[in-house]
Scaffold this active site. Structure first.
Site, PDB file in Angstrom:
ATOM      1  CE  LYS A  20       0.387  -5.883  -6.965  1.00 38.10           C
ATOM      2  NZ  LYS A  20      -0.538  -4.861  -7.385  1.00 38.10           N
ATOM      3  CG  HIS A  47       1.633 -10.170  -4.870  1.00 44.14           C
ATOM      4  ND1 HIS A  47       1.233  -9.843  -6.145  1.00 44.14           N
ATOM      5  CD2 HIS A  47       0.507 -10.329  -4.142  1.00 44.14           C
ATOM      6  CE1 HIS A  47      -0.088  -9.819  -6.196  1.00 44.14           C
ATOM      7  NE2 HIS A  47      -0.566 -10.119  -4.993  1.00 44.14           N
ATOM      8  CB  SER A  88       1.240 -13.255  -6.528  1.00 47.93           C
ATOM      9  OG  SER A  88       2.610 -12.960  -6.691  1.00 47.93           O
TER      10      SER A  88
END
Length: 119
Positions: A20, A47, A88
């Protein structure tokens, strides 16, 4: 404060793997100057875990952060390729074209691509 912004690395990502990332705008408190930075790591389950590390570090320098979005990065140092994709859930999709251009400036000898694919 311009010096503080200049000292912050534009890109800090893991050297290998799929992970991520977030695109963050760091700005001078009560000022107009800002800098966009990329942070990505396999150690973040979500995230917001990345943002929770970046934000206090920037605040300690007298700066403030705003997350512009996130996604995933697939980084292969052996193939010198980076792929930016996904989004995200917490912050929405980062502008992958911006992320890609920033990565190209740091990884000049890499093939850096992006897509709107989720996987």
């Amino acid at each position: 404060m311009a010096e503080a912004l200049a000292k912050i690395p534009s890109v800090e990502i893991d050297p290998e793997g799929t992970f991520k990332y977030i695109l963050v705008r760091v700005k001078v408190k009560d000022g107009g100057m800002h800098k966009d930075i990329i942070r990505g790591t396999k150690s973040a389950e979500y995230h917001n875990h990345i943002f929770e590390k970046v934000s206090p570090a920037m605040e300690a320098l007298g700066l403030e952060c705003q997350c512009l979005g996130g996604g995933k990065i697939e980084h292969s140092s052996t193939d010198t390729k980076i792929r930016v994709f996904g989004e995200s859930t917490a912050f929405g999709k980062a502008d992958h074209s911006v992320t890609t251009e920033m990565l190209k400036s740091v990884f000049a000898d890499y093939e850096v691509t992006w897509s709107d694919d989720k996987k």
